[in-house]
Design a protein around this motif. Structure first.
Motif, PDB file in Angstrom:
ATOM      1  N   ALA A 150       0.812  -1.219   0.000  1.00 17.15           N
ATOM      2  CA  ALA A 150       0.000   0.000   0.000  1.00 17.15           C
ATOM      3  C   ALA A 150       0.845   1.270   0.000  1.00 17.15           C
ATOM      4  N   VAL A 151       2.175   1.131   0.015  1.00 21.78           N
ATOM      5  CA  VAL A 151       3.060   2.300   0.075  1.00 21.78           C
ATOM      6  C   VAL A 151       2.972   3.106  -1.213  1.00 21.78           C
ATOM      7  N   VAL A 152       2.881   4.424  -1.070  1.00 20.46           N
ATOM      8  CA  VAL A 152       2.867   5.353  -2.200  1.00 20.46           C
ATOM      9  C   VAL A 152       4.237   6.017  -2.287  1.00 20.46           C
ATOM     10  N   THR A 153       4.810   6.041  -3.474  1.00 21.16           N
ATOM     11  CA  THR A 153       6.118   6.669  -3.669  1.00 21.16           C
ATOM     12  C   THR A 153       5.973   7.969  -4.446  1.00 21.16           C
ATOM     13  N   TYR A 154       6.890   8.864  -4.200  1.00 24.88           N
ATOM     14  CA  TYR A 154       6.932  10.160  -4.884  1.00 24.88           C
ATOM     15  C   TYR A 154       8.368  10.423  -5.299  1.00 24.88           C
ATOM     16  N   CYS A 155       8.612  10.424  -6.593  1.00 29.18           N
ATOM     17  CA  CYS A 155       9.968  10.557  -7.120  1.00 29.18           C
ATOM     18  C   CYS A 155      10.882   9.470  -6.573  1.00 29.18           C
ATOM     19  N   GLY A 156      10.330   8.285  -6.375  1.00 27.45           N
ATOM     20  CA  GLY A 156      11.123   7.163  -5.921  1.00 27.45           C
ATOM     21  C   GLY A 156      11.232   7.021  -4.421  1.00 27.45           C
ATOM     22  N   PHE A 157      10.648   7.947  -3.667  1.00 29.64           N
ATOM     23  CA  PHE A 157      10.737   7.909  -2.212  1.00 29.64           C
ATOM     24  C   PHE A 157       9.358   7.647  -1.609  1.00 29.64           C
ATOM     25  N   PRO A 158       9.248   6.836  -0.575  1.00 28.02           N
ATOM     26  CA  PRO A 158       7.946   6.550   0.046  1.00 28.02           C
ATOM     27  C   PRO A 158       7.426   7.752   0.807  1.00 28.02           C
ATOM     28  N   VAL A 159       6.157   8.063   0.652  1.00 29.88           N
ATOM     29  CA  VAL A 159       5.582   9.231   1.317  1.00 29.88           C
ATOM     30  C   VAL A 159       4.313   8.896   2.086  1.00 29.88           C
ATOM     31  N   GLY A 160       3.895   7.629   2.100  1.00 32.01           N
ATOM     32  CA  GLY A 160       2.695   7.271   2.838  1.00 32.01           C
ATOM     33  C   GLY A 160       2.095   5.982   2.316  1.00 32.01           C
ATOM     34  N   THR A 161       0.904   5.669   2.803  1.00 35.18           N
ATOM     35  CA  THR A 161       0.166   4.485   2.363  1.00 35.18           C
ATOM     36  C   THR A 161      -1.251   4.898   1.989  1.00 35.18           C
ATOM     37  N   VAL A 162      -1.804   4.222   0.996  1.00 36.49           N
ATOM     38  CA  VAL A 162      -3.163   4.546   0.565  1.00 36.49           C
ATOM     39  C   VAL A 162      -4.157   4.126   1.641  1.00 36.49           C
ATOM     40  N   ALA A 163      -5.310   4.786   1.640  1.00 37.79           N
ATOM     41  CA  ALA A 163      -6.326   4.469   2.642  1.00 37.79           C
ATOM     42  C   ALA A 163      -6.893   3.076   2.429  1.00 37.79           C
ATOM     43  N   SER A 164      -7.052   2.663   1.170  1.00 40.51           N
ATOM     44  CA  SER A 164      -7.566   1.335   0.856  1.00 40.51           C
ATOM     45  C   SER A 164      -6.876   0.828  -0.392  1.00 40.51           C
ATOM     46  N   ASN A 165      -6.485  -0.438  -0.366  1.00 42.74           N
ATOM     47  CA  ASN A 165      -5.744  -1.007  -1.483  1.00 42.74           C
ATOM     48  C   ASN A 165      -6.438  -2.279  -1.964  1.00 42.74           C
ATOM     49  N   ASP A 166      -7.655  -2.106  -2.470  1.00 45.24           N
ATOM     50  CA  ASP A 166      -8.452  -3.232  -2.939  1.00 45.24           C
ATOM     51  C   ASP A 166      -8.333  -3.312  -4.457  1.00 45.24           C
ATOM     52  N   PRO A 167      -7.604  -4.284  -4.989  1.00 42.44           N
ATOM     53  CA  PRO A 167      -7.442  -4.379  -6.447  1.00 42.44           C
ATOM     54  C   PRO A 167      -8.746  -4.650  -7.176  1.00 42.44           C
ATOM     55  N   GLY A 168      -9.759  -5.165  -6.495  1.00 39.12           N
ATOM     56  CA  GLY A 168     -11.038  -5.439  -7.131  1.00 39.12           C
ATOM     57  C   GLY A 168     -11.957  -4.241  -7.207  1.00 39.12           C
ATOM     58  N   ASP A 169     -11.584  -3.153  -6.552  1.00 36.74           N
ATOM     59  CA  ASP A 169     -12.410  -1.947  -6.549  1.00 36.74           C
ATOM     60  C   ASP A 169     -12.067  -1.107  -7.775  1.00 36.74           C
ATOM     61  N   LYS A 170     -12.971  -1.073  -8.753  1.00 41.31           N
ATOM     62  CA  LYS A 170     -12.710  -0.326  -9.980  1.00 41.31           C
ATOM     63  C   LYS A 170     -12.999   1.164  -9.828  1.00 41.31           C
ATOM     64  N   HIS A 171     -13.723   1.536  -8.773  1.00 42.73           N
ATOM     65  CA  HIS A 171     -14.025   2.945  -8.528  1.00 42.73           C
ATOM     66  C   HIS A 171     -13.649   3.279  -7.073  1.00 42.73           C
ATOM     67  N   PRO A 172     -12.373   3.471  -6.804  1.00 37.53           N
ATOM     68  CA  PRO A 172     -11.910   3.656  -5.424  1.00 37.53           C
ATOM     69  C   PRO A 172     -12.222   5.030  -4.840  1.00 37.53           C
ATOM     70  N   LEU A 173     -12.836   5.931  -5.638  1.00 32.02           N
ATOM     71  CA  LEU A 173     -13.098   7.299  -5.184  1.00 32.02           C
ATOM     72  C   LEU A 173     -11.792   7.920  -4.707  1.00 32.02           C
ATOM     73  N   ASN A 174     -11.760   8.387  -3.470  1.00 30.98           N
ATOM     74  CA  ASN A 174     -10.508   8.957  -2.961  1.00 30.98           C
ATOM     75  C   ASN A 174      -9.798   8.023  -1.988  1.00 30.98           C
ATOM     76  N   TYR A 175     -10.186   6.757  -1.963  1.00 29.58           N
ATOM     77  CA  TYR A 175      -9.554   5.809  -1.056  1.00 29.58           C
ATOM     78  C   TYR A 175      -8.184   5.349  -1.558  1.00 29.58           C
ATOM     79  N   ASP A 176      -7.847   5.736  -2.782  1.00 25.24           N
ATOM     80  CA  ASP A 176      -6.504   5.439  -3.283  1.00 25.24           C
ATOM     81  C   ASP A 176      -5.533   6.562  -2.974  1.00 25.24           C
ATOM     82  N   GLN A 177      -5.931   7.478  -2.116  1.00 31.51           N
ATOM     83  CA  GLN A 177      -5.079   8.587  -1.717  1.00 31.51           C
ATOM     84  C   GLN A 177      -4.480   8.333  -0.334  1.00 31.51           C
ATOM     85  N   VAL A 178      -3.508   9.148   0.022  1.00 28.24           N
ATOM     86  CA  VAL A 178      -2.876   9.060   1.342  1.00 28.24           C
ATOM     87  C   VAL A 178      -3.604  10.019   2.278  1.00 28.24           C
ATOM     88  N   PHE A 179      -4.312   9.480   3.245  1.00 32.20           N
ATOM     89  CA  PHE A 179      -5.014  10.286   4.235  1.00 32.20           C
ATOM     90  C   PHE A 179      -4.106  10.489   5.447  1.00 32.20           C
TER      91      PHE A 179
END
Length: 502
Positions: A150-179
């Motif tokens: 669930a780690v999110v990288t920015y320019c190759g560096f980790p900056v957080g984890t997504v709120a939800s990491n469900d590969p089956g969710d085709k419409h994650p809304l804003n749950y694919d963001q770092v809260f």
């Protein structure tokens, strides 16, 4: 079913930290002891301002056994292991003309920066890495695997984890963001696991996203507001070139369009936790971090149309971006505010400029702790007092200060509270008491010493006695009891996502 021993030891735990010296000269930086100490005296009295940050002896001891940390590991002033790379310092970050978009130029050319505190290239804590791996169970390994996925990288560096990491969710809304609020438990896991680099990067970049300009536009974030979340996007520049940018959301795109009240509070608490666990106090001592803390505090301590020391909150601006009837003065925000104020007092550099702010912090801590302990507490004794309340009282000596009608007491309450138990109610407003048990607010009140030691013990006894109701088949319910039928329709606006089953 009884409470695990690790949780039961919370009532025997003391907060740890070091008190600032208020007579420190203005030009002298505060120094921190490098080794945290844990102690508890069962007969000790509660102090109005015990020094934070907050950690439980039982929890820390169990964690130390798990990852084979030595006591000196908490005193290192360098950042711990670097499994994901090195942080992007704030000096390398610049904002473009769009205040809601953060970009880093030439991020592909960014070079790792050496940590001056690491001697000879050795990483602190590496000696226990192999031992920790041998102790991890299969569940632990699976959890860490999911967390790292669930780690999110920015320019190759980790900056957080997504709120939800469900590969089956085709419409994650804003749950694919770092809260900010959602990353805090992940950050604590990384810190206790000896992987503090991602937390450092997160703190650096979220500080850059903080709103810093005053505005009169009612659709713009106020000064000091932290975003509720952010998303890393890839923007094409032409000629097959791309640039990574960070887009923050201050509530303008969130469901319900509500600004986050709790993001800044969580950020302060996490900053304090990072320093206490990793031993790296360089971030909190930096001028930009000192300014960021002060701007958040100015929002929390600002004068308004409220006469209570508790923080006024709109519905949906904490916990969940949907109506749950927690507007006004919800317990969760008051507990987070109390913890954030205590953490800020430990991190702020004492000088002539911060003297008035420190006074305001101390005054609010004293008033808030009294207010919550006195008016939010409910047990059998307090319930019997409410039954005998007189209404429509007008005087400074009125017993029923909030004009609470005894008919508000729900039928389930008397039989639900054990004789030796009690808890802090979810909300208190004029002529209204929310008797629901909110787990996060009560546990944070316990952790931060917002509640008294006697109240802490009563809260834990209630959780133990009502384990099936509060826990059931899930880790912990957000509140009890669930809203049903007509009450659910009125409070939540018939929101189907807030449909809870008992």
């Amino acid at each position: 079913m009884k409470l695990p021993s690790r949780v039961l030891t919370l009532r025997n735990a003391s907060v740890v930290g070091f008190r600032h010296l208020y007579n420190t000269p203005c030009d002298q930086k505060l120094t921190f002891k490098s080794k945290a100490s844990f102690s508890f005296n069962q007969n000790s009295q509660f102090h109005a301002f015990p020094s934070p940050f907050l950690a439980f002896q039982g929890v820390i001891n169990n964690t130390q056994k798990l990852i084979c940390l030595t006591s000196s590991s908490f005193g290192l002033h360098s950042t711990v292991s670097r499994p994901y790379g090195v942080p992007v310092e704030a000096s390398a970050v610049e904002t473009d003309k769009n205040p809601e978009r953060l970009c880093v130029k030439n991020c592909n050319n960014a070079k790792p920066q050496e940590d001056e505190n690491i001697v000879g290239g050795e990483v602190p804590g590496a000696e226990y890495g192999n031992s920790r791996a041998s102790l991890e169970s299969e569940i632990d390994k699976e959890a860490w695997s999911l967390l790292r996925d669930a780690v999110v990288t920015y320019c190759g560096f980790p900056v957080g984890t997504v709120a939800s990491n469900d590969p089956g969710d085709k419409h994650p809304l804003n749950y694919d963001q770092v809260f900010i609020r959602d990353f805090v438990p992940s950050a604590l896991a990384f810190l206790l696991g000896g992987e503090g680099e991602i937390v450092r990067n997160f703190l650096l970049h979220t500080l850059q996203l903080q709103s810093t300009e005053k505005t009169v536009d009612c659709y713009s974030p106020g000064q000091g507001l932290m975003p509720v979340s952010f998303k890393v996007r890839t923007v094409p520049l032409g000629d097959n070139k791309f640039e990574e940018v960070i887009d923050p959301d201050f509530g303008g795109s969130a469901i319900g369009r509500v600004a986050p009240v709790d993001s800044g509070l969580w950020w302060i608490i996490l900053l304090r936790a990072y320093g206490k666990i990793s031993g790296d106090y360089t971030l909190q001592e930096r001028e930009d971090f000192q300014t960021g803390i002060k701007m958040i505090l100015n929002l929390c301590l600002a004068d308004g149309f409220d006469m209570f020391p508790s923080l006024l909150v709109t519905d949906g601006s904490c916990m969940i971006d949907r109506k749950m009837g927690v507007h006004g003065h919800p317990l969760e925000i008051q507990a987070l505010t109390y913890a954030a104020l205590r953490c800020s007092r430990e991190m702020l550099t004492v000088n002539e400029c911060s003297k008035n702010l420190m006074t305001a912090i101390n005054n609010r801590l004293s008033a808030l702790s009294f207010h919550i302990r006195e008016y939010y507490w409910v047990d059998l004794k307090k319930t019997n007092e409410i039954y005998r309340y007189k209404t429509e009282e007008y005087s400074m000596d009125a017993t029923n200060k909030f004009n609470i009608y005894p008919e508000q007491i729900p039928p389930w309450l008397i039989d639900w509270i054990p004789e030796d138990g009690g808890y802090l109610i979810g909300n208190l407003q004029p002529a209204h008491m929310d008797f629901r048990f909110f787990t996060l607010g009560n546990l944070w009140s316990l952790i931060s010493s917002l509640a008294t030691p006697k109240q802490n013990e009563a809260i834990l006894k209630l959780i133990e006695a009502k384990w099936d109701d509060i826990v059931g088949h899930m880790p912990l319910k957000i509140c009890y009891p669930a809203l049903e039928n007509e009450e659910w329709r009125i409070v939540t606006g018939s929101d189907p996502k807030n449909t809870l089953e008992l």
